[in-house]
Scaffold this motif. Structure first.
Motif, PDB file in Angstrom:
ATOM      1  N   THR A 197      20.500  23.537  47.908  1.00 13.89           N
ATOM      2  CA  THR A 197      21.294  22.247  47.635  1.00 13.89           C
ATOM      3  C   THR A 197      20.567  21.250  46.182  1.00 13.89           C
ATOM      4  O   THR A 197      21.292  21.274  45.132  1.00 13.89           O
ATOM      5  CB  THR A 197      21.614  21.090  48.412  1.00 13.89           C
ATOM      6  N   PHE A 198      19.169  21.632  46.523  1.00 10.36           N
ATOM      7  CA  PHE A 198      18.392  21.366  45.174  1.00 10.36           C
ATOM      8  C   PHE A 198      18.836  21.803  44.034  1.00 10.36           C
ATOM      9  O   PHE A 198      18.869  21.538  42.984  1.00 10.36           O
ATOM     10  CB  PHE A 198      17.067  21.046  45.803  1.00 10.36           C
ATOM     11  N   THR A 199      18.818  22.903  44.202  1.00  5.34           N
ATOM     12  CA  THR A 199      18.854  24.047  43.063  1.00  5.34           C
ATOM     13  C   THR A 199      20.192  23.878  42.494  1.00  5.34           C
ATOM     14  O   THR A 199      20.464  23.804  41.132  1.00  5.34           O
ATOM     15  CB  THR A 199      18.728  25.666  43.510  1.00  5.34           C
ATOM     16  N   SER A 200      21.302  23.491  43.252  1.00  7.45           N
ATOM     17  CA  SER A 200      22.619  23.239  42.797  1.00  7.45           C
ATOM     18  C   SER A 200      22.705  21.752  41.886  1.00  7.45           C
ATOM     19  O   SER A 200      23.151  21.908  40.882  1.00  7.45           O
ATOM     20  CB  SER A 200      23.540  23.479  43.623  1.00  7.45           C
ATOM     21  N   ARG A 201      21.834  21.197  42.152  1.00  4.62           N
ATOM     22  CA  ARG A 201      21.632  19.989  41.545  1.00  4.62           C
ATOM     23  C   ARG A 201      20.721  19.989  40.316  1.00  4.62           C
ATOM     24  O   ARG A 201      21.154  19.350  39.296  1.00  4.62           O
ATOM     25  CB  ARG A 201      20.984  18.682  42.470  1.00  4.62           C
ATOM     26  N   VAL A 202      19.718  20.835  40.393  1.00  3.57           N
ATOM     27  CA  VAL A 202      18.947  21.018  39.217  1.00  3.57           C
ATOM     28  C   VAL A 202      19.822  21.672  38.140  1.00  3.57           C
ATOM     29  O   VAL A 202      19.798  21.294  36.784  1.00  3.57           O
ATOM     30  CB  VAL A 202      17.786  22.004  39.376  1.00  3.57           C
ATOM     31  N   VAL A 203      20.642  22.732  38.416  1.00  8.62           N
ATOM     32  CA  VAL A 203      21.350  23.294  37.500  1.00  8.62           C
ATOM     33  C   VAL A 203      22.706  22.265  37.182  1.00  8.62           C
ATOM     34  O   VAL A 203      22.916  22.150  35.794  1.00  8.62           O
ATOM     35  CB  VAL A 203      22.062  24.573  38.021  1.00  8.62           C
ATOM     36  N   ALA A 204      23.175  21.586  38.037  1.00 10.41           N
ATOM     37  CA  ALA A 204      24.203  20.531  37.575  1.00 10.41           C
ATOM     38  C   ALA A 204      23.572  19.540  36.542  1.00 10.41           C
ATOM     39  O   ALA A 204      24.419  19.129  35.770  1.00 10.41           O
ATOM     40  CB  ALA A 204      24.814  19.929  38.893  1.00 10.41           C
ATOM     41  N   SER A 205      22.482  19.203  36.941  1.00 11.25           N
ATOM     42  CA  SER A 205      21.971  18.229  36.187  1.00 11.25           C
ATOM     43  C   SER A 205      21.574  18.397  34.729  1.00 11.25           C
ATOM     44  O   SER A 205      21.419  17.711  33.668  1.00 11.25           O
ATOM     45  CB  SER A 205      20.456  17.604  36.569  1.00 11.25           C
ATOM     46  N   THR A 206      21.821  19.971  34.234  1.00 12.48           N
ATOM     47  CA  THR A 206      21.739  20.134  32.933  1.00 12.48           C
ATOM     48  C   THR A 206      22.864  20.094  32.151  1.00 12.48           C
ATOM     49  O   THR A 206      23.117  20.432  30.817  1.00 12.48           O
ATOM     50  CB  THR A 206      21.037  21.540  32.658  1.00 12.48           C
ATOM     51  N   ILE A 214      26.736  26.874  41.768  1.00 17.04           N
ATOM     52  CA  ILE A 214      26.983  27.525  42.995  1.00 17.04           C
ATOM     53  C   ILE A 214      26.340  28.944  42.808  1.00 17.04           C
ATOM     54  O   ILE A 214      25.618  29.328  43.767  1.00 17.04           O
ATOM     55  CB  ILE A 214      28.392  27.550  43.204  1.00 17.04           C
ATOM     56  N   SER A 215      26.475  29.553  41.987  1.00 15.31           N
ATOM     57  CA  SER A 215      25.713  30.773  41.675  1.00 15.31           C
ATOM     58  C   SER A 215      24.253  30.772  41.949  1.00 15.31           C
ATOM     59  O   SER A 215      23.854  31.712  42.587  1.00 15.31           O
ATOM     60  CB  SER A 215      26.125  31.487  40.520  1.00 15.31           C
ATOM     61  N   ALA A 216      23.630  29.796  41.264  1.00  9.71           N
ATOM     62  CA  ALA A 216      22.231  29.559  41.287  1.00  9.71           C
ATOM     63  C   ALA A 216      22.015  29.326  43.010  1.00  9.71           C
ATOM     64  O   ALA A 216      20.714  29.947  43.469  1.00  9.71           O
ATOM     65  CB  ALA A 216      21.889  28.532  40.351  1.00  9.71           C
ATOM     66  N   ALA A 217      22.755  28.493  43.624  1.00  8.00           N
ATOM     67  CA  ALA A 217      22.521  28.026  44.574  1.00  8.00           C
ATOM     68  C   ALA A 217      22.617  29.300  45.934  1.00  8.00           C
ATOM     69  O   ALA A 217      21.634  29.378  46.705  1.00  8.00           O
ATOM     70  CB  ALA A 217      23.427  26.884  45.300  1.00  8.00           C
ATOM     71  N   ILE A 218      23.451  30.049  45.617  1.00  8.47           N
ATOM     72  CA  ILE A 218      23.650  31.164  46.441  1.00  8.47           C
ATOM     73  C   ILE A 218      22.116  32.138  46.413  1.00  8.47           C
ATOM     74  O   ILE A 218      21.497  32.572  47.298  1.00  8.47           O
ATOM     75  CB  ILE A 218      24.607  32.023  45.714  1.00  8.47           C
TER      76      ILE A 218
END
Ligand code: COA
Length: 380
Positions: A197-206, A214-218
């Protein structure tokens, strides 16, 4: 060294942001999604209702649920081109990588997916298109890599019943099977700032897009310290094989300071709030099937781990046995986790985009002291 520059390994105990999505009460061993206790949600809601809750922050009324169910059922099919790509992809890949491939393809195929356009309406539209396709992608990428015939989604079935049907290629034997899978999806749906989830937020934050997040979170969930643990748990139980071998197996692991999969948690130190329901429901099916040995072995492992190490099982521990009793191939356990957790990731991506600041922590430099470059010819 000043406090500011002291690193917290694994970001342990760091509060990274505020969230409305879920709350883990560690001492009380309770977990709430948007204020609703998971026990309450498991007892009274379908996975579709919980998905709606994740997308909108509120449970649906009757009309909203009917509308959601209609859209969800309608969006289950995969584009033919994606199926063809999967058919041409090497068959020895990891199931989570086929999922990533599918999500990346669907991001490209969505002609509304423009960089930087991350409004609530756009994110919801993407989520409503992607979430229903994941069960079809999980089931059929497995079938393609195992030379099995494709199975089409059954639009008349609920999300969980259809998912179970597609993974096994056969109808559910009883209502309890569907309920068990559904409960696991609800329990896996969301868990605050975990690694994926943190990964998904890091990617979304850019201000990158929903599919990329979603792909990064997977990718993050694939690891055995996170979602990959549920598969490792079942391999371990199969290796133990019978209840009389459980104690010696575990004592050997403890003596060798080996990690025991399905145990431990960064946040829960006194037990995981989700384990009780999953274990009880799994036991019900085990008794119905007359196949209680996996729970018997698990009970031995749990007792010794708690007594000797003070380490409790996490959700992956009972989920593995539940999926085994449901005759689901072991390689699909972590992909099932994705099918559930994408709803939580979506809630967090929406939350991040609604009040964004790029996530960019600092590092404490411990590398070589300052030095100058030697010309290449004089370097040893
Ligand atoms: C989940 C997990 C990654 C949490 O990691 P963490 O918060 O960094 O926990 P720590 O590594 O600090 O654990 C504290 C201590 O308990 C031990 N421990 C934690 N989980 C353990 C496990 N599953 N088996 C054996 N020992 C374990 C650690 O070795 C450590 O011991 P030490 O202090 O002697 O070095 C970790 O418990 C783990 O690897 N579990 C197994 C994988 C798993 O089930 N993952 C799913 C998580 S939902």
């Amino acid at each position: 060294m000043s406090e500011k520059f002291k690193a917290k390994k694994g970001l342990d105990g760091i509060i990274a942001d505020d969230t409305h999505v879920s709350h883990v009460e560690v001492e009380e061993k309770r977990l709430h999604y948007f204020g609703y206790d998971i026990n309450d949600l498991c007892a009274n809601c379908s996975f579709e209702e919980v998905t709606y809750l994740m997308l909108h922050g509120e449970l649906p009324n009757w009309m909203q649920l009917k509308d959601y169910q209609q859209v969800e059922a309608h969006n289950r099919n995969l584009p033919t081109e994606l199926v063809e790509i999967l058919q041409r992809t090497p068959k020895y890949g990891h199931p989570m990588d086929y999922l990533k491939l599918g999500v990346d393809y669907l991001g490209i195929a969505d002609d509304h997916n423009k960089v930087g356009e991350n409004s609530l309406a756009i994110n919801l539209r993407k989520a409503l298109w992607l979430i229903p396709k994941l069960p079809t992608l999980v089931a059929n990428s497995y079938r393609i890599t195992h030379d099995m015939p494709l199975v089409l989604p059954d639009h008349s079935k609920s999300f969980s019943e259809n998912f179970l049907y597609m993974m096994r290629g056969k109808e559910a034997e009883n209502e309890l099977e569907i309920k068990l899978l559904e409960a696991s999806l609800i329990l896996y749906a969301e868990h605050s700032f975990n690694a994926s989830t943190f990964t998904s937020r890091v990617v979304a934050s850019t201000l990158s897009d929903y599919y990329s997040a979603i792909s990064a979170a997977i990718g993050a969930l694939k690891g055995p310290l996170h979602g990959g643990a549920n598969e490792q748990v079942m391999h371990m139980l199969l290796e133990i094989g019978s209840v009389d071998k459980a104690e010696a197996f575990l004592r050997d692991k403890i003596a060798n300071k080996a990690k025991v999969m399905g145990f431990g948690h960064r946040i829960y130190r006194k037990g995981d709030s989700r384990v009780g329901i999953m274990t009880e429901m799994g036991k019900e099916l085990a008794e119905k099937k007359g196949l209680t040995k996996w729970h018997d072995i698990s009970a031995v492992l749990e007792k010794i781990m708690v007594e000797e190490k003070g380490i409790f099982p996490n959700l992956d521990f009972p989920a593995a046995t539940a999926y085994y009793l449901l005759d689901i191939p072991i390689e699909l356990y972590t992909p099932i986790f994705v099918v559930a957790r994408i709803t939580g990731w979506t809630a967090h991506i929406i939350e991040q985009h609604e009040d964004n600041r790029i996530i960019r922590p600092e590092a404490n430099y411990i590398g070589p002291a300052k030095r100058t470059v030697n010309p290449l010819k004089s370097r040893k």
